[in-house]
Design a protein around this motif. Structure first.
Motif, short mmCIF file in Angstrom:
data_model
loop_
_atom_site.label_atom_id
_atom_site.label_comp_id
_atom_site.label_asym_id
_atom_site.label_seq_id
_atom_site.Cartn_x
_atom_site.Cartn_y
_atom_site.Cartn_z
N MET A 1 0.83 -1.20 0.00
CA MET A 1 0.00 0.00 0.00
C MET A 1 0.87 1.26 0.00
N PHE A 2 1.93 1.29 0.84
CA PHE A 2 2.78 2.46 0.88
C PHE A 2 3.62 2.58 -0.39
N SER A 3 3.95 1.45 -1.00
CA SER A 3 4.69 1.50 -2.26
C SER A 3 3.86 2.13 -3.37
N ASN A 4 2.58 1.81 -3.43
CA ASN A 4 1.71 2.42 -4.43
C ASN A 4 1.50 3.91 -4.17
N MET A 5 1.61 4.32 -2.90
CA MET A 5 1.46 5.72 -2.55
C MET A 5 2.77 6.50 -2.65
N GLY A 6 3.87 5.81 -2.89
CA GLY A 6 5.17 6.46 -3.02
C GLY A 6 5.76 6.92 -1.70
N LEU A 7 5.41 6.26 -0.61
CA LEU A 7 5.88 6.67 0.71
C LEU A 7 6.97 5.77 1.27
N THR A 8 7.36 4.73 0.54
CA THR A 8 8.43 3.88 1.05
C THR A 8 9.76 4.65 1.00
N ASN A 9 10.68 4.21 1.86
CA ASN A 9 12.00 4.84 1.99
C ASN A 9 11.89 6.29 2.48
N THR A 10 10.82 6.56 3.23
CA THR A 10 10.62 7.87 3.87
C THR A 10 10.24 7.64 5.32
N PRO A 11 10.39 8.65 6.18
CA PRO A 11 9.98 8.47 7.59
C PRO A 11 8.50 8.16 7.76
N TRP A 12 7.65 8.61 6.83
CA TRP A 12 6.21 8.35 6.96
C TRP A 12 5.90 6.86 6.90
N ALA A 13 6.74 6.08 6.25
CA ALA A 13 6.50 4.64 6.17
C ALA A 13 6.63 3.95 7.52
N VAL A 14 7.32 4.58 8.46
CA VAL A 14 7.44 4.04 9.81
C VAL A 14 6.49 4.74 10.77
N ILE A 15 6.26 6.03 10.58
CA ILE A 15 5.44 6.80 11.52
C ILE A 15 3.97 6.45 11.41
N VAL A 16 3.45 6.41 10.19
CA VAL A 16 2.01 6.20 10.00
C VAL A 16 1.55 4.84 10.52
N PRO A 17 2.20 3.72 10.20
CA PRO A 17 1.74 2.45 10.80
C PRO A 17 1.88 2.41 12.32
N SER A 18 2.81 3.17 12.88
CA SER A 18 2.98 3.18 14.34
C SER A 18 1.86 3.93 15.05
N LEU A 19 1.08 4.73 14.31
CA LEU A 19 -0.02 5.47 14.93
C LEU A 19 -1.17 4.58 15.34
N ILE A 20 -1.26 3.40 14.77
CA ILE A 20 -2.36 2.48 15.05
C ILE A 20 -1.91 1.49 16.11
N SER A 21 -2.57 1.53 17.26
CA SER A 21 -2.24 0.63 18.37
C SER A 21 -3.54 0.01 18.90
N PRO A 22 -3.97 -1.13 18.36
CA PRO A 22 -5.20 -1.75 18.85
C PRO A 22 -5.13 -2.11 20.33
N PHE A 23 -3.99 -2.60 20.77
CA PHE A 23 -3.87 -2.95 22.19
C PHE A 23 -3.97 -1.71 23.07
N GLY A 24 -3.34 -0.60 22.66
CA GLY A 24 -3.46 0.63 23.43
C GLY A 24 -4.88 1.15 23.49
N LEU A 25 -5.61 1.05 22.37
CA LEU A 25 -7.01 1.47 22.35
C LEU A 25 -7.85 0.61 23.29
N TYR A 26 -7.64 -0.70 23.24
CA TYR A 26 -8.40 -1.59 24.12
C TYR A 26 -8.06 -1.33 25.59
N LEU A 27 -6.79 -1.12 25.88
CA LEU A 27 -6.38 -0.86 27.26
C LEU A 27 -7.00 0.42 27.80
#
Length: 337
Positions: free
Chosen positions: A185-211
């Motif tokens: 998905m990030f490759s099609n959006m052209g976001l690979t090899n950028t900091p956003w490729a690590v930051i955006v997936p880290s924003l989703i925390s299902p365990f944190g939301l449940y806790l």
């Protein structure tokens, strides 16, 4: 007269000792000696020194449980001790000395200096990247978890049960199973090899939301929110002035979990980032470790070990600084019915 005074003093009790209720004696029976009752009673000092009985709140010490706990503690601290000891050795000392004891030359400060300056100070660059990923990714995940958990716990809306099922299902899915779809998905959006490729997936925390959902349901009394609304407080003011202080222990817990997960994240940056300038510390130290296996590569195992010690030091410091929030939140949410 003197005999009457002496008999009176001998029969009087010591005012410093506790008195006991006396039972009526039969006048026709034999007279009890003056000090018989006091001699039969155990000394007060001995009574105060007795151990309290073992109860569920005061259980008997278990030797097997103590031994198992000691083994777990040893298993936890032994790698840290090995890392600290070997960070004081140079490259030759690592090969010539015992792993769990110091070498003849103490070279910790020299290793730290060489680690920070090796390859034009690339370690500092990797440390800055890691801090960026943690602040943006883990911080954003904590904010979203707090807002979402509070809303799901304290507001009724259609589809609430469906959201709960989705969150539970997302907790059960391992992150590695989503790595390849995320990369495509990030490759099609052209976001690979950028900091956003690590930051955006880290924003989703299902365990944190449940806790935070579970914690907010118990820590924030609904009666307190209703009282604030009756007094004319808006929803945002109620959240920031009343709910957020009560949610602080859970917020710190989610923040620490997210920080550790992002700080130690290896697989996601491995598939997303190819530019060494955007490496986090995990990928950077692995690249240093792999240098010895390449043709003409320089073995820098002493720098890898010292860099690993510098990597875990901020996490330990953060845990020690934020542990007071857990202690202050033990009674959070208590309400008198």
């Amino acid at each position: 007269m003197s005999s009457y005074v002496s008999s009176t003093l001998s029969n009087s009790s010591d005012p410093t000792e506790p008195t006991e209720p006396t039972e009526p004696r039969d006048p026709s029976g034999p007279a009890e000696p003056a000090g018989a009752r006091r001699a039969a009673r155990p000394p007060a000092r001995r009574r105060r020194g007795r151990r309290p009985p073992h109860t569920p709140l005061n259980p008997r010490p278990s030797i097997p449980l103590t031994l198992v706990t000691g083994l777990v503690l040893l298993y936890t601290l032994l790698p840290l001790a090995w890392l600290l000891v070997n960070a004081t050795k140079d490259q030759q000392g690592l090969l010539d000395s015992f792993g769990l004891w110091f070498a003849e030359d103490f070279d910790l400060w020299g290793n730290i200096s060489r680690t920070l300056s090796y390859d034009d100070g690339v370690f500092v660059r990797w440390l800055t990247n890691t801090l960026l990923y943690v602040v943006a990714g883990a911080g954003g995940a904590t904010v979203l978890s707090v807002l979402g958990g509070y809303a799901l716990a304290k507001y009724e809306f259609p589809g609430r049960r469906a959201v709960f099922a989705v969150v539970i299902g997302a907790v059960a899915v391992p992150g590695t199973a989503l790595a390849v779809p995320t990369f495509l998905m990030f490759s099609n959006m052209g976001l690979t090899n950028t900091p956003w490729a690590v930051i955006v997936p880290s924003l989703i925390s299902p365990f944190g939301l449940y806790l935070m959902w579970v914690f907010a349901a118990e820590a924030v009394p609904s009666e307190l929110l209703e009282a604030a609304r009756i007094d004319g407080s808006g929803e945002l003011r109620t959240f920031f002035r009343i709910a957020l202080p009560l949610l602080m222990p859970g917020t710190v817990t989610v923040l620490l979990f997210s920080m550790v997960a992002t700080w130690n994240n290896y697989f996601l940056p491995l598939i997303m980032i190819k530019d060494p300038d955007w490496y986090p510390l995990t990928l950077g130290l692995n690249a240093w470790n792999a240098q010895a296996q390449t043709a003409g590569g320089e073995a820098v195992f002493d720098l890898v070990i010292t860099g690993s010690l510098l990597t875990i030091a901020p996490i330990i410091a953060i845990f020690l600084l934020l542990q007071r929030y857990w202690q202050s939140g033990l009674a959070a949410g208590s309400v008198k019915e």
